[in-house]
Scaffold this motif. Structure first.
Motif, PDB file in Angstrom:
ATOM      1  N   CYS A   3     -10.887 -14.526 -21.312  1.00  0.00           N
ATOM      2  CA  CYS A   3     -11.704 -13.325 -21.135  1.00  0.00           C
ATOM      3  C   CYS A   3     -12.826 -13.587 -20.128  1.00  0.00           C
ATOM      4  O   CYS A   3     -13.564 -14.550 -20.269  1.00  0.00           O
ATOM      5  CB  CYS A   3     -12.307 -12.891 -22.470  1.00  0.00           C
ATOM      6  N   SER A  47     -15.418 -11.815 -19.773  1.00  0.00           N
ATOM      7  CA  SER A  47     -16.679 -11.333 -20.321  1.00  0.00           C
ATOM      8  C   SER A  47     -17.188 -12.252 -21.433  1.00  0.00           C
ATOM      9  O   SER A  47     -18.378 -12.530 -21.541  1.00  0.00           O
ATOM     10  CB  SER A  47     -16.477  -9.913 -20.843  1.00  0.00           C
ATOM     11  N   CYS A  48     -16.299 -12.730 -22.282  1.00  0.00           N
ATOM     12  CA  CYS A  48     -16.663 -13.675 -23.331  1.00  0.00           C
ATOM     13  C   CYS A  48     -16.612 -15.092 -22.747  1.00  0.00           C
ATOM     14  O   CYS A  48     -16.426 -15.247 -21.557  1.00  0.00           O
ATOM     15  CB  CYS A  48     -15.707 -13.565 -24.503  1.00  0.00           C
ATOM     16  N   GLN A  87     -12.130 -17.773 -25.236  1.00  0.00           N
ATOM     17  CA  GLN A  87     -11.577 -16.522 -25.752  1.00  0.00           C
ATOM     18  C   GLN A  87     -10.375 -16.114 -24.906  1.00  0.00           C
ATOM     19  O   GLN A  87     -10.498 -15.765 -23.744  1.00  0.00           O
ATOM     20  CB  GLN A  87     -12.645 -15.415 -25.730  1.00  0.00           C
ATOM     21  N   CYS A 144      -8.956  -8.184 -24.707  1.00  0.00           N
ATOM     22  CA  CYS A 144      -9.752  -9.174 -25.429  1.00  0.00           C
ATOM     23  C   CYS A 144      -9.974  -8.691 -26.857  1.00  0.00           C
ATOM     24  O   CYS A 144     -10.560  -7.636 -27.067  1.00  0.00           O
ATOM     25  CB  CYS A 144     -11.089  -9.376 -24.731  1.00  0.00           C
ATOM     26  N   SER A 169     -11.958  -9.803 -28.894  1.00  0.00           N
ATOM     27  CA  SER A 169     -13.361  -9.956 -29.257  1.00  0.00           C
ATOM     28  C   SER A 169     -14.240  -8.837 -28.682  1.00  0.00           C
ATOM     29  O   SER A 169     -14.884  -8.099 -29.415  1.00  0.00           O
ATOM     30  CB  SER A 169     -13.840 -11.328 -28.783  1.00  0.00           C
ATOM     31  N   CYS A 170     -14.268  -8.688 -27.362  1.00  0.00           N
ATOM     32  CA  CYS A 170     -15.150  -7.684 -26.753  1.00  0.00           C
ATOM     33  C   CYS A 170     -14.420  -6.384 -26.444  1.00  0.00           C
ATOM     34  O   CYS A 170     -15.037  -5.418 -26.003  1.00  0.00           O
ATOM     35  CB  CYS A 170     -15.811  -8.232 -25.489  1.00  0.00           C
TER      36      CYS A 170
HETATM   37 ZN   LIG Z   1     -13.970 -10.707 -24.331  1.00  0.00          ZN
END
Ligand SMILES: [Zn+2]
Ligand SMILES: [Zn+2]
Length: 130
Positions: A69, A71-72, A76, A94, A96-97
């Motif tokens: 990812c 962003s993470c 991730q 993702c 997560s985000c």
């Molecule tokens: Zn992410």
């Protein structure tokens, strides 16, 4: 943020429509696009974007590569789902985000059914999974 595929710096691209304006992060090197969850909160209001050129989808092998990812943190890993209508299109997201990565050409492949609405549906599915 750096491109999950080729590690180049992602460039912010502003998308302006009659009803909405938001930013996406696109890779000028490989042509992929990252959508943050928050970038597309106005998704239902967006009609038809015209800012992306037509390109070919990468091969299956490329699409199956594991991506991190942007962003993470780099641990991730992005998960993959097949587009419900076009199985050749594999979308990375993702867990997560809730961001979404589209490789070059993938946007074009799902464009016929108004790709932003498609992305919106995927976001809703992602959020619904929580
Ligand atoms: Zn992410
Ligand atoms: Zn790239």
């Amino acid at each position: 943020m750096n491109c999950p595929r080729c590690k180049s710096e992602l460039a912010t691209e502003k998308v302006i429509d009659f009803n909405a304006s938001f930013e996406v992060d696109s890779c000028t090197s490989c042509g992929g696009i990252w959508f943050d969850k928050d970038e597309l909160t106005q998704i239902d209001k967006v009609i038809e974007p015209t800012f992306l050129e037509i390109r070919k989808i990468p091969g299956k092998k490329t699409q199956k590569e594991t991506l991190s990812c942007p962003s993470c943190d780099s641990f991730q890993v992005l998960e993959k789902i097949e587009h419900p209508r076009d199985k050749k299109v594999i979308i990375d997201y993702c867990p997560s985000c809730k961001g979404i990565w589209l490789d070059k050409g993938e946007l074009e492949a799902i464009r016929e059914e108004n790709w932003l609405i498609t992305i919106g549906k995927i976001f809703k599915w992602l959020i619904g999974k929580e």
